[in-house]
Design a protein around this motif. Structure first.
Motif, PDB file in Angstrom:
ATOM      1  N   GLY A 110       0.809  -1.212   0.000  1.00 52.97           N
ATOM      2  CA  GLY A 110       0.000   0.000   0.000  1.00 52.97           C
ATOM      3  C   GLY A 110       0.840   1.258   0.000  1.00 52.97           C
ATOM      4  O   GLY A 110       0.524   2.234  -0.690  1.00 52.97           O
ATOM      5  N   VAL A 111       1.930   1.259   0.782  1.00 50.07           N
ATOM      6  CA  VAL A 111       2.830   2.410   0.805  1.00 50.07           C
ATOM      7  C   VAL A 111       3.423   2.639  -0.581  1.00 50.07           C
ATOM      8  O   VAL A 111       3.389   3.754  -1.129  1.00 50.07           O
ATOM      9  N   ALA A 112       3.980   1.574  -1.169  1.00 47.96           N
ATOM     10  CA  ALA A 112       4.598   1.705  -2.492  1.00 47.96           C
ATOM     11  C   ALA A 112       3.569   2.110  -3.544  1.00 47.96           C
ATOM     12  O   ALA A 112       3.854   2.931  -4.421  1.00 47.96           O
ATOM     13  N   GLY A 113       2.360   1.545  -3.468  1.00 47.78           N
ATOM     14  CA  GLY A 113       1.319   1.872  -4.433  1.00 47.78           C
ATOM     15  C   GLY A 113       0.872   3.314  -4.351  1.00 47.78           C
ATOM     16  O   GLY A 113       0.596   3.953  -5.378  1.00 47.78           O
ATOM     17  N   THR A 114       0.807   3.864  -3.136  1.00 42.09           N
ATOM     18  CA  THR A 114       0.428   5.264  -2.976  1.00 42.09           C
ATOM     19  C   THR A 114       1.468   6.176  -3.620  1.00 42.09           C
ATOM     20  O   THR A 114       1.129   7.151  -4.311  1.00 42.09           O
TER      21      THR A 114
END
Length: 486
Positions: A412-416
């Motif tokens: 989720g962090v990387a996707g954001t």
């Protein structure tokens, strides 16, 4: 690389042994479909404008804005849902959102319905990150490598499938028929997710999603994305959501550091190279967006429609433009495989630098040579390799920094960061192509001046070379912020 393993956290054990082939195929399907939806939009813009009688381009760009805002929320929530409620649950929910998002414009058949459907599909589009978690949790050793490879390879295939699929739709189908077909495809994917993705005990059975923190984060991220996607249209008014989003983000970080139910573990972002890898992912996404926008725009300008002194472009159809992207997908398949072994051995930083260098070379080539079809075939091959190497290294480095139970949070962090980067690249190139325009006689429309494409590619070269900055900063700060294993 120090990991964030914590004693006492249970490891998810599948209730039934998953089939490796079907599980990888399911992950690839989710990634391909979600990326195809994003990249099917450019060829559909003329159809959307004509069908819904939109007077200005500004109104049409809300299609992108809706997808981006929905994606900003989905990238935060869906991977975290997988950690807390299980991989099958998250995959089915994501696929159901995609189904509902396609159904709304199929039934409503209006521009407001299209915008609402795009927002919902954008939210469900975070399904592309879920394979990083469920492949890692179910394939044992090597699951990170397989998950990252599936994400990178299937993304390349999805981009080309979307571009070519959009061209076919423009030529042979109505817009409503397209959304009907898309609804059926996503409904089948929902059922397949339930059947194929194993039901595993939640990785964090006692964890909770901090509602206030999550809503707050969605709000400030959405404000920044809104500025990036609509800034050219709003002019100085775009500074308002930018300031609100920036200030909101600063205060959110301060509050989250002390929260017992933090959306993202603060220790994750302090892990060596994680923040740098995320910033690099954002830069590669910006480069990717810039490249795609420049290619699709230049290739579809019809030289014969312009005055002789202004003429440029390839005069290709949307479908033919999609075929120019095929080398991009082919080398995307190779890049992930090339990056796997050195990243696994702890050489992620050199791999990121190599990806940036290759991308910069491809963009520099296109800055100097972009008026023949073969120029784009060469550029596409180089760009596909550079972007895939960069994505593979970035996502793998983030996953390797966390234990299995935090796989969704890491995704989720990387996707954001990826969503923000894509919006930044699109906004920068849109601004570049708007500096000067050339009228198209007899249509009331205008296209960008020819020399702006060269400057756009050089601007993208700068974005690629900026990858060096977060890596240098990370190395300089590493002694002070390196975590010690528990």
């Amino acid at each position: 690389m120090a990991e964030l393993h914590r004693p006492g956290l249970p490891h998810a054990v599948p209730t039934r042994p998953p089939g490796r082939g079907p599980l990888i195929g399911m992950g690839a399907l989710l990634v391909i479909l979600t990326n195809a939806v994003i990249f099917v939009v450019p060829p559909l813009l003329p159809v959307i404008e004509a069908q819904y009688h939109l007077a200005t381009l500004a109104r049409t760009t809300w299609v992108y804005t809706s997808l981006t805002l929905g994606g900003g929320a989905g990238f935060i929530l869906l991977p975290r849902l997988a950690d807390l409620r299980g991989d099958r649950h998250a995959s089915v929910v994501a696929s159901a959102f995609l189904t509902m998002g396609a159904l709304v414009p199929a039934v409503g058949n209006s521009y407001p319905a299209l915008l609402a459907g795009c927002f919902v599909m954008g939210f469900g589009g975070a399904a592309q990150l879920l394979p990083l978690g469920f492949l890692r949790r179910n394939l044992g050793q090597g699951g990170i490598t397989v998950g990252v490879a599936v994400l990178v390879v299937a993304t390349g295939i999805g981009i080309v499938a979307g571009m070519i699929g959009g061209g076919l739709i423009v030529q042979y189908l109505s817009l409503r028929s397209f959304f009907v077909i898309l609804t059926v495809a996503f409904a089948v994917t929902t059922v397949a997710s339930y059947v194929i993705v194993p039901h595993t005990p939640p990785a964090e059975p006692h964890g909770r999603i901090g509602v206030a923190g999550t809503v707050w984060m969605i709000g400030w991220v959405a404000a920044i994305l809104l500025t990036l996607t609509q800034g050219l249209v709003w002019g100085a008014g775009a500074l308002i959501p930018l300031v609100v989003g920036t200030v909101g983000g600063i205060f959110w970080v301060r509050v989250e550091r002390k929260s017992a139910t933090a959306v993202f573990d603060v220790a994750l972002m302090k892990a060596r190279s994680v923040t740098a890898a995320c910033v690099c992912i954002a830069l590669f996404a910006a480069v990717n967006a810039a490249y795609l926008l420049l290619v699709s725009d230049y290739a579809q300008v019809v030289p014969g429609a312009l005055r002789p002194g202004d003429a440029y472009g390839l005069g290709l159809s949307a479908l033919q433009t999609g075929w120019l992207m095929v080398p991009f997908a082919v080398t995307f398949l190779l890049g992930g495989a090339l990056a796997d072994r050195p990243v696994a051995r702890g050489h992620g930083v050199p791999v990121l630098l190599a990806g940036a260098g290759v991308s910069a070379a491809g963009l520099a080539w296109l800055a100097l040579a972009h008026d023949q079809q073969w120029h784009y075939l060469v550029g596409a091959a180089v760009m596909g390799l550079g972007c895939s190497v960069g994505y593979a290294a970035g996502f793998a480095m983030v996953q390797m920094a966390v234990p299995e139970e935090k796989a969704g949070m890491a995704a989720g962090v990387a996707g954001t960061f990826m969503a923000v980067g894509f919006a930044v690249g699109t906004a920068l190139i849109s601004a570049d192509l708007s500096v000067a325009v050339v009228p198209v006689p007899g249509t009331g429309q205008a296209v960008a001046a020819a020399d702006l494409y060269g400057s756009g590619y050089w601007l993208a070269v700068v974005l690629a070379l900026l990858v060096v900055v977060p890596l240098v900063v990370s190395r300089a700060r590493a002694p002070r912020h390196r975590l010690q294993p528990n």
